[in-house]
Scaffold this active site. Structure first.
Site, PDB file in Angstrom:
ATOM      1  N   LYS A  22     107.208  50.953 -29.816  1.00 33.86           N
ATOM      2  CA  LYS A  22     106.780  52.418 -31.328  1.00 33.86           C
ATOM      3  C   LYS A  22     105.676  52.638 -31.233  1.00 33.86           C
ATOM      4  CE  LYS A  22     105.478  50.406 -35.384  1.00 33.86           C
ATOM      5  NZ  LYS A  22     105.016  51.233 -35.874  1.00 33.86           N
ATOM      6  N   ASN A  23     104.752  51.975 -30.990  1.00 34.44           N
ATOM      7  CA  ASN A  23     103.374  52.244 -31.116  1.00 34.44           C
ATOM      8  C   ASN A  23     103.079  53.196 -29.873  1.00 34.44           C
ATOM      9  OD1 ASN A  23     103.100  51.662 -33.379  1.00 34.44           O
ATOM     10  ND2 ASN A  23     102.170  49.891 -33.203  1.00 34.44           N
ATOM     11  N   ARG A  92     102.313  56.520 -42.150  1.00 34.60           N
ATOM     12  CA  ARG A  92     101.056  57.554 -41.655  1.00 34.60           C
ATOM     13  C   ARG A  92      99.882  57.930 -40.723  1.00 34.60           C
ATOM     14  NH1 ARG A  92      97.978  54.624 -41.267  1.00 34.60           N
ATOM     15  NH2 ARG A  92      95.866  55.186 -42.631  1.00 34.60           N
ATOM     16  N   CYS A 116      98.493  51.654 -47.434  1.00 32.84           N
ATOM     17  CA  CYS A 116      99.932  51.164 -47.061  1.00 32.84           C
ATOM     18  C   CYS A 116     100.125  49.363 -47.606  1.00 32.84           C
ATOM     19  CB  CYS A 116     100.838  50.374 -45.695  1.00 32.84           C
ATOM     20  SG  CYS A 116      99.815  50.493 -44.624  1.00 32.84           S
ATOM     21  N   ARG A 121      93.957  52.021 -45.324  1.00 24.90           N
ATOM     22  CA  ARG A 121      94.329  52.601 -43.827  1.00 24.90           C
ATOM     23  C   ARG A 121      94.071  53.924 -44.210  1.00 24.90           C
ATOM     24  NH1 ARG A 121      98.953  50.572 -41.725  1.00 24.90           N
ATOM     25  NH2 ARG A 121      98.028  51.851 -39.935  1.00 24.90           N
ATOM     26  N   PRO A 122      91.642  54.101 -44.378  1.00 27.28           N
ATOM     27  CA  PRO A 122      91.935  55.600 -44.289  1.00 27.28           C
ATOM     28  C   PRO A 122      91.193  56.371 -43.541  1.00 27.28           C
ATOM     29  CG  PRO A 122      90.150  53.454 -44.170  1.00 27.28           C
ATOM     30  CD  PRO A 122      91.506  53.067 -43.866  1.00 27.28           C
ATOM     31  N   ILE A 123      91.022  57.674 -43.197  1.00 24.08           N
ATOM     32  CA  ILE A 123      91.342  58.502 -41.541  1.00 24.08           C
ATOM     33  C   ILE A 123      89.799  58.726 -41.264  1.00 24.08           C
ATOM     34  CG2 ILE A 123      93.650  59.037 -41.821  1.00 24.08           C
ATOM     35  CD1 ILE A 123      92.839  61.321 -42.759  1.00 24.08           C
ATOM     36  N   ASP A 124      89.383  58.127 -42.149  1.00 26.53           N
ATOM     37  CA  ASP A 124      87.418  58.759 -41.614  1.00 26.53           C
ATOM     38  C   ASP A 124      87.586  59.291 -40.460  1.00 26.53           C
ATOM     39  OD1 ASP A 124      87.454  57.023 -41.767  1.00 26.53           O
ATOM     40  OD2 ASP A 124      85.882  56.073 -42.001  1.00 26.53           O
ATOM     41  N   ASP A 306      99.009  42.862 -35.610  1.00 17.98           N
ATOM     42  CA  ASP A 306     100.769  42.863 -34.917  1.00 17.98           C
ATOM     43  C   ASP A 306     101.471  42.003 -34.893  1.00 17.98           C
ATOM     44  OD1 ASP A 306     100.661  46.735 -34.042  1.00 17.98           O
ATOM     45  OD2 ASP A 306     100.024  45.776 -36.083  1.00 17.98           O
ATOM     46  N   ILE A 328      91.553  42.600 -38.736  1.00 18.73           N
ATOM     47  CA  ILE A 328      91.493  44.025 -38.725  1.00 18.73           C
ATOM     48  C   ILE A 328      91.616  44.251 -39.865  1.00 18.73           C
ATOM     49  CG2 ILE A 328      92.871  46.043 -37.801  1.00 18.73           C
ATOM     50  CD1 ILE A 328      91.235  44.655 -35.610  1.00 18.73           C
ATOM     51  N   ARG A 397     111.928  50.163 -39.131  1.00 23.44           N
ATOM     52  CA  ARG A 397     111.010  50.782 -38.660  1.00 23.44           C
ATOM     53  C   ARG A 397     110.414  50.929 -36.994  1.00 23.44           C
ATOM     54  NH1 ARG A 397     106.019  52.164 -41.754  1.00 23.44           N
ATOM     55  NH2 ARG A 397     105.401  53.287 -40.380  1.00 23.44           N
TER      56      ARG A 397
HETATM   57  C1  EPZ Z   1      97.803  51.498 -34.789  1.00 24.65           C
HETATM   58  O1  EPZ Z   1      97.373  51.906 -36.439  1.00 24.65           O
HETATM   59  C2  EPZ Z   1      98.848  51.327 -34.906  1.00 24.65           C
HETATM   60  N1  EPZ Z   1     100.483  51.558 -35.392  1.00 24.65           N
HETATM   61  C3  EPZ Z   1      99.495  49.388 -36.402  1.00 24.65           C
HETATM   62  O2  EPZ Z   1     101.194  49.016 -35.741  1.00 24.65           O
HETATM   63  C4  EPZ Z   1      97.718  48.318 -35.182  1.00 24.65           C
HETATM   64  O3  EPZ Z   1      98.424  47.406 -36.576  1.00 24.65           O
HETATM   65  C5  EPZ Z   1      97.213  48.867 -35.570  1.00 24.65           C
HETATM   66  O4  EPZ Z   1      97.185  50.463 -34.789  1.00 24.65           O
HETATM   67  C6  EPZ Z   1      95.997  47.832 -34.758  1.00 24.65           C
HETATM   68  O5  EPZ Z   1      95.854  47.804 -33.976  1.00 24.65           O
HETATM   69  C7  EPZ Z   1     100.499  52.067 -34.174  1.00 24.65           C
HETATM   70  O6  EPZ Z   1      99.952  52.489 -33.522  1.00 24.65           O
HETATM   71  C8  EPZ Z   1     101.529  53.522 -35.304  1.00 24.65           C
HETATM   72  P1  EPZ Z   1      93.572  51.380 -36.151  1.00 24.65           P
HETATM   73  P2  EPZ Z   1      96.173  52.499 -36.415  1.00 24.65           P
HETATM   74  O7  EPZ Z   1      93.201  52.820 -37.081  1.00 24.65           O
HETATM   75  O8  EPZ Z   1      95.704  53.243 -35.580  1.00 24.65           O
HETATM   76  C9  EPZ Z   1      90.153  51.170 -39.894  1.00 24.65           C
HETATM   77  C10 EPZ Z   1     102.344  48.035 -36.478  1.00 24.65           C
HETATM   78  O9  EPZ Z   1     103.057  47.351 -37.272  1.00 24.65           O
HETATM   79  N2  EPZ Z   1      90.438  52.668 -39.906  1.00 24.65           N
HETATM   80  O10 EPZ Z   1      93.615  51.295 -35.171  1.00 24.65           O
HETATM   81  O11 EPZ Z   1      96.212  53.223 -38.228  1.00 24.65           O
HETATM   82  C11 EPZ Z   1      91.512  50.298 -40.527  1.00 24.65           C
HETATM   83  O12 EPZ Z   1      91.483  50.637 -42.115  1.00 24.65           O
HETATM   84  C12 EPZ Z   1     101.483  48.996 -37.022  1.00 24.65           C
HETATM   85  O13 EPZ Z   1     103.667  48.619 -35.625  1.00 24.65           O
HETATM   86  C13 EPZ Z   1      89.117  53.330 -40.561  1.00 24.65           C
HETATM   87  O14 EPZ Z   1      87.981  52.644 -41.379  1.00 24.65           O
HETATM   88  O15 EPZ Z   1      95.087  51.363 -36.795  1.00 24.65           O
HETATM   89  C14 EPZ Z   1      91.664  49.341 -40.096  1.00 24.65           C
HETATM   90  O16 EPZ Z   1      90.776  48.715 -40.474  1.00 24.65           O
HETATM   91  C15 EPZ Z   1     100.784  47.909 -38.021  1.00 24.65           C
HETATM   92  N3  EPZ Z   1      89.023  54.762 -40.167  1.00 24.65           N
HETATM   93  C16 EPZ Z   1      91.466  49.570 -38.560  1.00 24.65           C
HETATM   94  O17 EPZ Z   1      90.524  50.752 -38.486  1.00 24.65           O
HETATM   95  C17 EPZ Z   1      89.712  55.977 -39.773  1.00 24.65           C
HETATM   96  O18 EPZ Z   1      90.196  56.925 -39.519  1.00 24.65           O
HETATM   97  C18 EPZ Z   1      92.230  49.471 -37.462  1.00 24.65           C
HETATM   98  O19 EPZ Z   1      93.154  50.732 -37.718  1.00 24.65           O
HETATM   99  C19 EPZ Z   1      90.828  54.674 -38.698  1.00 24.65           C
HETATM  100  C20 EPZ Z   1      90.940  53.376 -39.097  1.00 24.65           C
END
Ligand code: EPZ
Length: 417
Positions: A22-23, A92, A116, A121-124, A306, A328, A397
């Protein structure tokens, strides 16, 4: 409303070909927008998140066609630039579509996805990456983001955290940027390498995708291609969790064991024997299930977040006290409260779960999220009697057929309508 019915199961025995990841497939689907033509992906999992991504691609003007596990996207006629609010709310990770939409339409609009069940889950970091690569961002009514860029300019990026999604966003922008881009502190998850493998097949010039420093030389255009999606390492870890709880021996095919860095060692510490040969991985547990004194989730190649709920379910049966620290996401322990309903001895202190292995009893539980739902199914395999798991929408999902997968491994699992 569909629900899972899981019965206590003795030693497992069976073989399962692991579904596509999926990812990995979600960013690969986003990458199909970078070619005004056709891209075919093989071994695409038939899961809800793929359907949501397809719905968005169709709204952007793409066509798609399934042929078995092969999915062809025709992005020849992209004519929209807005990611629909109700769809980004469902998934997201569709925020990574910003870069490819900007490449095709020179503008894009999205609502901040919001939090969620596992965290804010910020996107900064996504927005930092886009601005550094030359994108102009405007905010309307707070969370509505409007982005504009006639083209991307190569830049030297440093991610404050190795965010998987923000790394994918950077790659999807940089491959067609003017000039070179360096991404420092980039995520090193296998899904990043899968995306880079696909993009190289389309003509992109990318190196370093397993080192944390990714270097990309922008090219004028990318070309039609085909690519196979790798196995879902979290689904493979789900199967390891099942045999850890039930004992027995299982065989997983179509798996790259190197993608399970960070996962295999903890399961071996708990008493599993795991060995691999080419794309086959065999796992067995004959001895007692042992606790792990301390385990922390961290970015790849660490223990994946995960798999945290899954291993918490396994630890609920292990001999002794285990501690899992979530490094995380700040809200990823909701599954513990459902496991407690089954009699699991778990307490949550700050971002640690302390688990004393013991006896669980099947009952009605609710999946709090995707991986939590799978963890409850794993707990049901070891609990007395029958465990009924509601909230199957979460599980769908990411798993094509969780009950069918467990059944193929010899477990008593069924999906009921
Ligand atoms: C990906 O999410 C995966 N989803 C998640 O899997 C997985 O848990 C995660 O990576 C960590 O490995 C997909 O690939 C679709 P991150 P993602 O950005 O990209 C912070 C599942 O169950 N952050 O690595 O959203 C965030 O809050 C899902 O399959 C910021 O602060 O994860 C978190 O604490 C759940 N600002 C950390 O980074 C940002 O702009 C990791 O998030 C982005 C993230």
């Amino acid at each position: 409303m569909a629900y899972l019915e899981i019965r206590q199961t003795g030693p497992l025995s069976g073989t399962y070909r692991v579904q596509g990841s999926k990812n990995a497939v979600l960013p690969m689907l986003a990458a199909t927008l970078l070619v005004p033509g056709k891209t075919t992906l093989h071994r695409v999992p038939k899961i809800k998140d793929v359907n949501v991504m397809l719905e968005i691609l169709h709204l952007l003007g793409c066509c798609s066609c399934w042929e078995g596990e092969a999915l062809t996207i025709d992005a020849g006629n992209v004519n929209n630039w807005v990611i629909p609010e109700e769809l980004i709310g469902q998934m997201r990770s569709s925020v990574i579509l910003l870069a490819p939409i900007l490449y095709r339409m020179k503008k894009a609009a999205v609502v901040e996805p919001g939090g969620c069940s596992i965290g804010r889950r910020p996107i900064d970091i996504h927005l930092y990456v886009l601005q550094a690569l030359g994108v102009k961002l405007h905010y309307e009514w707070e969370e509505h983001i409007f982005a504009q860029a006639d083209y991307f300019c190569g830049a030297h990026l440093f991610l404050k955290f190795p965010s998987v999604g923000a790394t994918e966003q950077a790659i999807l922008a940089a491959v067609t940027a003017n000039g070179m881009t360096v991404i420092d502190n980039a995520a090193r998850e296998p899904e990043i390498s899968e995306l880079c493998r696909m993009l190289r097949g389309m003509g992109a010039k990318i190196t370093g995708d397993q080192t944390g420093r990714i270097v990309i030389e922008g090219v004028k255009e990318l070309f039609e291609s085909t690519c196979e999606v790798g196995a879902d390492r979290i689904v493979a870890a789900t199967c390891l969790s099942a045999v850890a709880v039930c004992s027995g021996e299982i065989t997983l095919t179509g798996v790259d064991a190197s993608h399970l860095n960070g996962v295999i060692e903890p399961f071996e510490k708990m008493g599993c024997k795991i060995w691999s040969d080419k794309d086959t991985l065999t796992a067995a547990r004959m001895d007692k299930l042992m606790a792990i004194p301390y385990l922390k989730t961290s970015p790849y190649p660490g223990f994946p977040t995960d798999v945290q709920s899954l291993i918490m379910a396994v630890m609920s049966f292990a001999d002794g006290q285990s501690v899992v620290e979530e490094g995380i996401f700040e809200g990823r322990f909701r599954t513990a409260y459902q496991l407690q309903k089954m009699g699991a001895a778990i307490i949550i202190e700050n971002n640690q779960a302390i688990i004393w292995g013991g006896h669980l009893i099947g009952t009605k539980v609710e999946a709090p999220d995707l991986r939590g739902g799978a963890a409850l199914a794993i707990a049901g395999l070891g609990a007395d009697g029958v465990t009924t798991i509601f909230g199957y929408d979460h599980i769908a999902r990411g798993y094509e057929d969780l009950a069918g997968m467990l059944f193929m491994l010899g477990a008593q699992a069924a999906l009921r309508e």
